[in-house]
Design a protein around this motif. Structure first.
Motif, mmCIF file in Angstrom:
data_model
loop_
_atom_site.group_PDB
_atom_site.id
_atom_site.type_symbol
_atom_site.label_atom_id
_atom_site.label_comp_id
_atom_site.label_asym_id
_atom_site.label_seq_id
_atom_site.Cartn_x
_atom_site.Cartn_y
_atom_site.Cartn_z
ATOM 1 N N ILE A 1 19.016 44.903 -2.385
ATOM 2 C CA ILE A 1 19.121 46.164 -3.119
ATOM 3 C C ILE A 1 18.817 45.960 -4.603
ATOM 4 N N GLY A 2 19.286 44.826 -5.148
ATOM 5 C CA GLY A 2 19.105 44.590 -6.578
ATOM 6 C C GLY A 2 17.707 44.182 -6.984
ATOM 7 N N ARG B 147 13.220 49.683 -3.584
ATOM 8 C CA ARG B 147 14.503 50.384 -3.747
ATOM 9 C C ARG B 147 14.464 51.264 -4.990
ATOM 10 N N TYR C 182 20.433 57.643 -7.464
ATOM 11 C CA TYR C 182 20.565 56.311 -6.856
ATOM 12 C C TYR C 182 21.134 56.435 -5.444
ATOM 13 N N PRO D 293 26.822 41.283 3.365
ATOM 14 C CA PRO D 293 26.908 42.000 2.082
ATOM 15 C C PRO D 293 26.215 41.307 0.914
ATOM 16 N N ARG D 294 26.367 39.983 0.818
ATOM 17 C CA ARG D 294 25.771 39.278 -0.315
ATOM 18 C C ARG D 294 24.249 39.364 -0.279
ATOM 19 N N THR D 295 23.686 39.211 0.899
ATOM 20 C CA THR D 295 22.229 39.305 1.059
ATOM 21 C C THR D 295 21.770 40.737 0.824
ATOM 22 N N ARG D 296 22.538 41.688 1.361
ATOM 23 C CA ARG D 296 22.189 43.096 1.178
ATOM 24 C C ARG D 296 22.175 43.462 -0.309
ATOM 25 N N ASP D 297 23.178 43.002 -1.052
ATOM 26 C CA ASP D 297 23.234 43.294 -2.486
ATOM 27 C C ASP D 297 22.027 42.713 -3.216
ATOM 28 N N ALA D 298 21.605 41.523 -2.792
ATOM 29 C CA ALA D 298 20.439 40.898 -3.417
ATOM 30 C C ALA D 298 19.179 41.710 -3.144
#
Length: 199
Positions: free
Chosen positions: A64-65, A70, A39, A57-62
């Motif tokens: 990535i998820g 990815r 990962y 960060p919140r958008t980036r996490d979304a």
């Protein structure tokens, strides 16, 4: 270099079994460790990595998820892990072979046949460890004689025999035996079946 001590001599002998099977807990931990490694590498090789570096960060996490690419990047990283494991296995198989292990032992460790191990790691078994007592064996029976010898490049034992009726036979070129006893038994069976010329 040896110091002649019994402990050192014991280290030079192949121990069977050479390992205990990994427990489920050990296997689960290894799987988790490999997944984390893949990962992380997947994140480094992901084609969007630079694009989202400055995203909140919140958008980036979304991203990535949920971004399917990815996970594809992580899958590609897992292939790199497999390639690295194969390369490491080749090195370790060669090290084991040069310290006295044969293809039967290499195959057992990798959960494949002796023949498959020989194909996977040709040349891995190239020297005979003197501690393994693999000297040729000569014996006579039923009026004939046989020679059993260890073939390090094949990782097994082989035989040739001359029977009382003067017939000569040897183990097939593509066949070796895991032990000298098995090879000697095959040679003995040939000698027993050829005590006379049938006249």
């Amino acid at each position: 270099m040896t110091d002649g001590s019994p402990y050192w001599n014991d280290l030079l002998k192949l121990r069977d079994p050479a390992w205990s099977e990994p427990t489920k807990a050990q296997q689960d931990k290894l799987t988790a460790d490999v997944q984390r490694l893949a990962y992380r590498l997947g994140g480094e090789i992901w084609s969007r990595a630079d694009e989202i570096a400055d995203v909140p960060p919140r958008t980036r996490d979304a991203v990535i998820g949920y971004a399917p690419d990815r996970y594809l990047a992580t899958l590609r990283a897992l292939r790199a892990v497999k390639d690295a494991a194969d390369a490491a296995a080749t090195l370790i198989a060669s090290e084991a072979g040069h310290r006295g292990a044969g293809y039967p032992q290499l195959g057992k460790a990798w959960d494949i046949t002796r023949q498959a191990a020989r194909l996977r790691w040709p040349g891995a078994v190239s020297v005979i460890n003197e501690a393994n007592n693999r000297e040729p064996i000569h014996f006579e029976m039923y009026g004939g004689e046989a020679r059993v010898s260890f073939h390090p490049e094949e990782g097994g034992w082989w035989w040739i025999a001359t029977a009382a009726n003067r017939k000569v036979q040897e183990a097939p070129a593509d066949l070796t035996y895991d032990t000298s006893e098995e090879a000697a038994a095959a040679a003995g069976a040939f000698l027993a079946a050829n005590t006379t010329d049938g006249e």
